[in-house]
Write a protein that holds these residues in place. Structure first.
Motif, PDB file in Angstrom:
ATOM      1  N   LEU A  50      36.915  46.408  41.236  1.00 34.70           N
ATOM      2  CA  LEU A  50      37.490  45.621  40.306  1.00 34.70           C
ATOM      3  C   LEU A  50      38.534  46.308  39.445  1.00 34.70           C
ATOM      4  O   LEU A  50      39.648  45.653  38.966  1.00 34.70           O
ATOM      5  CB  LEU A  50      36.447  45.547  39.101  1.00 34.70           C
ATOM      6  CG  LEU A  50      35.439  44.331  39.461  1.00 34.70           C
ATOM      7  CD1 LEU A  50      33.986  44.330  38.629  1.00 34.70           C
ATOM      8  CD2 LEU A  50      35.879  43.016  39.487  1.00 34.70           C
ATOM      9  N   GLY A  83      41.536  41.522  37.174  1.00 29.13           N
ATOM     10  CA  GLY A  83      41.197  40.243  37.133  1.00 29.13           C
ATOM     11  C   GLY A  83      40.198  40.055  37.902  1.00 29.13           C
ATOM     12  O   GLY A  83      39.169  40.748  38.168  1.00 29.13           O
ATOM     13  N   LYS A  84      39.702  38.422  38.208  1.00 24.92           N
ATOM     14  CA  LYS A  84      38.724  38.023  39.075  1.00 24.92           C
ATOM     15  C   LYS A  84      38.634  38.519  40.335  1.00 24.92           C
ATOM     16  O   LYS A  84      39.594  38.470  40.989  1.00 24.92           O
ATOM     17  CB  LYS A  84      38.384  36.407  38.595  1.00 24.92           C
ATOM     18  CG  LYS A  84      38.011  36.020  37.291  1.00 24.92           C
ATOM     19  CD  LYS A  84      37.638  34.583  37.425  1.00 24.92           C
ATOM     20  CE  LYS A  84      37.060  34.377  35.968  1.00 24.92           C
ATOM     21  NZ  LYS A  84      36.512  32.939  35.926  1.00 24.92           N
ATOM     22  N   GLU A 104      36.683  37.865  44.376  1.00 22.29           N
ATOM     23  CA  GLU A 104      35.615  37.185  45.258  1.00 22.29           C
ATOM     24  C   GLU A 104      34.740  38.289  46.080  1.00 22.29           C
ATOM     25  O   GLU A 104      35.289  38.886  46.648  1.00 22.29           O
ATOM     26  CB  GLU A 104      36.276  36.291  46.194  1.00 22.29           C
ATOM     27  CG  GLU A 104      35.071  35.582  46.940  1.00 22.29           C
ATOM     28  CD  GLU A 104      35.528  34.347  47.901  1.00 22.29           C
ATOM     29  OE1 GLU A 104      36.375  33.517  47.155  1.00 22.29           O
ATOM     30  OE2 GLU A 104      35.574  34.437  48.986  1.00 22.29           O
ATOM     31  N   LYS A 133      41.514  31.947  47.705  1.00 18.03           N
ATOM     32  CA  LYS A 133      40.775  31.115  46.915  1.00 18.03           C
ATOM     33  C   LYS A 133      40.998  29.681  47.672  1.00 18.03           C
ATOM     34  O   LYS A 133      40.133  28.934  47.803  1.00 18.03           O
ATOM     35  CB  LYS A 133      41.583  30.925  45.459  1.00 18.03           C
ATOM     36  CG  LYS A 133      40.574  30.251  44.666  1.00 18.03           C
ATOM     37  CD  LYS A 133      41.355  30.051  43.172  1.00 18.03           C
ATOM     38  CE  LYS A 133      40.521  29.249  42.469  1.00 18.03           C
ATOM     39  NZ  LYS A 133      41.198  29.184  40.904  1.00 18.03           N
ATOM     40  N   VAL A 187      32.386  34.952  42.353  1.00 16.79           N
ATOM     41  CA  VAL A 187      33.787  35.104  41.832  1.00 16.79           C
ATOM     42  C   VAL A 187      33.633  35.642  40.300  1.00 16.79           C
ATOM     43  O   VAL A 187      32.899  34.827  39.426  1.00 16.79           O
ATOM     44  CB  VAL A 187      34.719  33.918  42.007  1.00 16.79           C
ATOM     45  CG1 VAL A 187      36.135  34.171  41.143  1.00 16.79           C
ATOM     46  CG2 VAL A 187      34.724  33.621  43.329  1.00 16.79           C
ATOM     47  N   THR A 188      34.027  36.846  40.067  1.00 12.29           N
ATOM     48  CA  THR A 188      33.802  37.386  38.810  1.00 12.29           C
ATOM     49  C   THR A 188      34.677  38.642  38.447  1.00 12.29           C
ATOM     50  O   THR A 188      35.215  39.265  39.204  1.00 12.29           O
ATOM     51  CB  THR A 188      32.227  38.087  38.480  1.00 12.29           C
ATOM     52  OG1 THR A 188      31.828  38.274  37.189  1.00 12.29           O
ATOM     53  CG2 THR A 188      31.855  39.065  39.496  1.00 12.29           C
ATOM     54  N   GLN A 189      34.964  39.103  37.184  1.00 15.54           N
ATOM     55  CA  GLN A 189      35.387  40.196  36.808  1.00 15.54           C
ATOM     56  C   GLN A 189      34.426  40.967  35.788  1.00 15.54           C
ATOM     57  O   GLN A 189      34.887  42.067  35.485  1.00 15.54           O
ATOM     58  CB  GLN A 189      36.807  39.809  35.981  1.00 15.54           C
ATOM     59  CG  GLN A 189      36.596  39.032  34.798  1.00 15.54           C
ATOM     60  CD  GLN A 189      37.941  38.909  34.086  1.00 15.54           C
ATOM     61  OE1 GLN A 189      38.612  37.875  34.652  1.00 15.54           O
ATOM     62  NE2 GLN A 189      38.581  39.637  33.135  1.00 15.54           N
ATOM     63  N   ASN A 190      33.198  40.607  35.988  1.00 16.79           N
ATOM     64  CA  ASN A 190      32.314  41.318  35.048  1.00 16.79           C
ATOM     65  C   ASN A 190      31.503  42.310  35.843  1.00 16.79           C
ATOM     66  O   ASN A 190      31.037  42.083  36.987  1.00 16.79           O
ATOM     67  CB  ASN A 190      31.349  39.995  34.591  1.00 16.79           C
ATOM     68  CG  ASN A 190      30.434  41.070  33.636  1.00 16.79           C
ATOM     69  OD1 ASN A 190      29.451  41.510  34.353  1.00 16.79           O
ATOM     70  ND2 ASN A 190      30.385  40.635  32.348  1.00 16.79           N
ATOM     71  N   ARG A 233      40.736  40.009  47.008  1.00 14.16           N
ATOM     72  CA  ARG A 233      41.630  39.539  45.834  1.00 14.16           C
ATOM     73  C   ARG A 233      41.741  37.971  46.035  1.00 14.16           C
ATOM     74  O   ARG A 233      41.890  37.321  47.302  1.00 14.16           O
ATOM     75  CB  ARG A 233      43.124  40.269  45.975  1.00 14.16           C
ATOM     76  CG  ARG A 233      43.092  41.363  45.254  1.00 14.16           C
ATOM     77  CD  ARG A 233      44.402  42.112  45.289  1.00 14.16           C
ATOM     78  NE  ARG A 233      45.450  41.138  44.905  1.00 14.16           N
ATOM     79  CZ  ARG A 233      46.724  41.623  44.676  1.00 14.16           C
ATOM     80  NH1 ARG A 233      47.156  43.008  44.475  1.00 14.16           N
ATOM     81  NH2 ARG A 233      47.661  40.828  44.283  1.00 14.16           N
TER      82      ARG A 233
END
Length: 559
Positions: A238, A243-244, A246, A356, A379-382, A405
């Motif tokens: 990350l 950012g987010k 996949e 995407k 799909v997350t950035q957490n 990415r």
């Protein structure tokens, strides 16, 4: 064009170890080819092949049949030729000796041409059915009857795919650039998109840089796969991407590329070999699942065991290798296809679109079923959310995750940081066997240890990173010795130099800095894991990858 000119090229290539000289010889030869259609076949013959790897045709000629053909052409007993191999160590040299001693002359001998050799070998590959071996024998004998000793030497090596001239894909790419005064990056791009050096050489000759820049994806010609580097953790991935991201499950299977053209479906392995016939049930399911007339899509083929859990990827390779009793294998090793990318749909190439959008386009044409699925993604950035997904993937029996990415375009053949893989252990290395050592005692008749090489792009060669002798069964050692003996280039005492053709997966405890090897690195406690028949030497790991893993290892230690 006379075959003896190609034989002269082979001889010149064999005499020098200089990459610069080899490139010059190949470039001059390509430049001398007047007929553009000949350029479609000559690059592969220079590589010591008849067909590109993705062409499903095979000669189906072993050493015994070839010796029989030479015996028929020369009048020399097959046993005498076999005995000669013990002295020369090379069937090609023994064929040359047999042709020098030829007892029978043909009054209707015709000089061999490249066209004739190629067309005859195509007939050999396409000969099947009852008494096919007899028909192949006659076709080959006719060639050897008209061959000079030197032509026969290289003809035999081509038939058995043991050319030993040191020409690999990178050298051929540079030679095409030099021969036709075109940009090497355009040659590389065109090859990555089509995997067809014959087509690329012809375009370079006829249309130059402009033609090469217009080369596009073609259904039926596999694209070189985009590759990934390893990340130490989900958090690192990350941070690297920002950012987010996949995240996709990293399945423990075999990567495949599916080409659909109407009702015709062709499936290529990661090595770009045509495996369609070995997995007919997958072909039938793809026909129904892909709702596009023409498409190129990528996925991971997974062998499914009890309770739906994945089996190791070697089970998929067993399916790929099976040519007979396929129905029995369908029952024993059921397969599931997890699709993750779309590269072409109904006339539109998608590789320049961001991931995407490609994923959205993929989802729009796939009708999922029990055995054809879309790869599971998040799909997350957490970090916490991504780590939960990672742990779920591991619990399900998968290798880990891929982090991609969302804005990444598809870069054929490139191993960059736009795609990262996350696994709980250090990644195994895929290395090439470049040498071996005969064993002692009960293992005196087999190679007991193997010198491993990683590719060094600057040198254009494989550099040693260690020796492996553990992890092999007695059966493995017999099989490897049989496989590698035809690839021996030089033998000194118990040690032999091997032509870099065979890729193996190697586990190890750690990577160390080492002055012992010219690579600067050595594997500590290496152990053989598996034969990577799905990878060509060009796809094996590079010395740059070894250096990256060393740095990753040190970071994971907190140094």
């Amino acid at each position: 064009m006379k075959y003896k000119e190609l034989a002269e090229l082979y001889r010149n290539l064999e005499k020098t170890s200089s990459k610069i000289l080899k490139t010059k010889f190949v470039a001059e030869f390509l430049k001398s080819v007047e007929k553009p259609e000949l350029l479609e076949i000559i690059p592969y013959m220079i590589l010591g092949k008849v067909f590109p790897d993705w062409d499903e045709r095979e000669l189906g000629v072993g050493e015994k049949l070839l010796i029989k053909a030479v015996s028929m052409a020369t009048g020399i007993d097959a046993k005498e030729i076999e005995e000669s191999i013990k002295d020369t160590g090379d069937l090609g040299e023994s064929v040359a000796l047999a042709l020098k001693k030829k007892k029978q002359k043909s009054f209707f001998a015709q000089p061999l041409t490249i066209e004739r050799v190629y067309k005859t070998l195509v007939k050999v590959a396409e000969t099947s059915g009852e008494r096919s071996q007899d028909r192949k024998l006659k076709l080959l004998a006719n060639l050897f009857m008209d061959a000079s000793p030197e032509e026969g030497k290289y003809l035999a090596r081509t038939i058995l795919a043991t050319m030993r001239t040191g020409v690999a894909e990178g050298l051929l790419r540079d030679a095409i650039s030099e021969a036709f005064k075109v940009k090497v990056e355009l040659v590389e791009r065109a090859f990555m998109l089509t995997s067809d050096f014959g087509y690329v050489a012809k375009v370079a000759k006829l249309e130059g840089n402009e033609g090469l820049s217009k080369v596009h994806i073609q259904v039926g010609k596999p694209i070189r796969p985009m590759l990934a580097q390893q990340a130490p953790s989900v958090k690192d991935a990350l941070l690297e991407m920002g950012g987010k991201v996949e995240f996709e499950i990293k399945y423990d299977g075999a990567r495949v590329q599916v080409h659909k053209d109407g009702n015709e479906v062709v499936i290529y392995s990661r090595r770009l070999e045509n495996v369609t016939k070995s997995i007919p049930e997958v072909v039938e399911r793809v026909r129904k699942a892909i709702k596009a007339e023409r498409a190129i899509i990528e996925g991971e083929l997974v062998a499914i065991g009890e309770e739906g859990r994945p089996k190791p990827f070697q089970f998929v390779l067993r399916r790929f290798r099976r040519k007979y009793n396929i129905e029995e294998m369908i029952e024993k090793i059921p397969l599931e296809l997890n699709l993750f990318d779309a590269l072409y749909i109904d006339g539109e190439g998608l590789i320049d679109l961001p991931l995407k959008e490609r994923r959205t386009r993929l989802e729009s044409i796939v009708e999922e079923s029990e055995s054809i699925k879309l790869a599971q993604k998040l799909v997350t950035q957490n970090v916490e959310e991504a780590e939960r997904f990672y742990n779920e993937a591991l619990k399900m029996g998968h290798e880990g995750l891929m982090a991609k990415r969302l804005d990444s375009v598809y870069e054929p053949g490139n191993r960059g940081k736009k795609w990262l893989k996350i696994k709980p252990t250090m990644e195994n290395l895929d290395l090439v066997i470049i040498g071996a050592e005969w064993g002692e005692g009960r293992r005196a008749h087999v190679f007991a240890s193997y010198l491993l090489g990683a590719y060094d792009p600057e040198r254009g060669d494989f550099v040693p990173v260690g020796k492996v002798g553990s992890g092999f069964t007695d059966e493995d050692l017999l099989e490897f010795t049989k496989m590698l003996k035809p690839l021996i280039i030089k033998e000194e005492g118990k040690e032999v130099v091997i032509e870099p053709k065979v890729v193996v997966e190697i586990a190890y405890q750690e990577i160390q800095k080492s002055p012992k090897y010219e690579s600067g690195f050595a594997l500590r406690f290496p152990r053989y894991v598996s034969l990577r028949e799905d990878k060509s030497p060009e796809e094996a790991d590079t010395i740059e990858k070894v250096a990256q893993l060393y740095e990753l290892q040190e970071r994971m230690r907190g140094k």
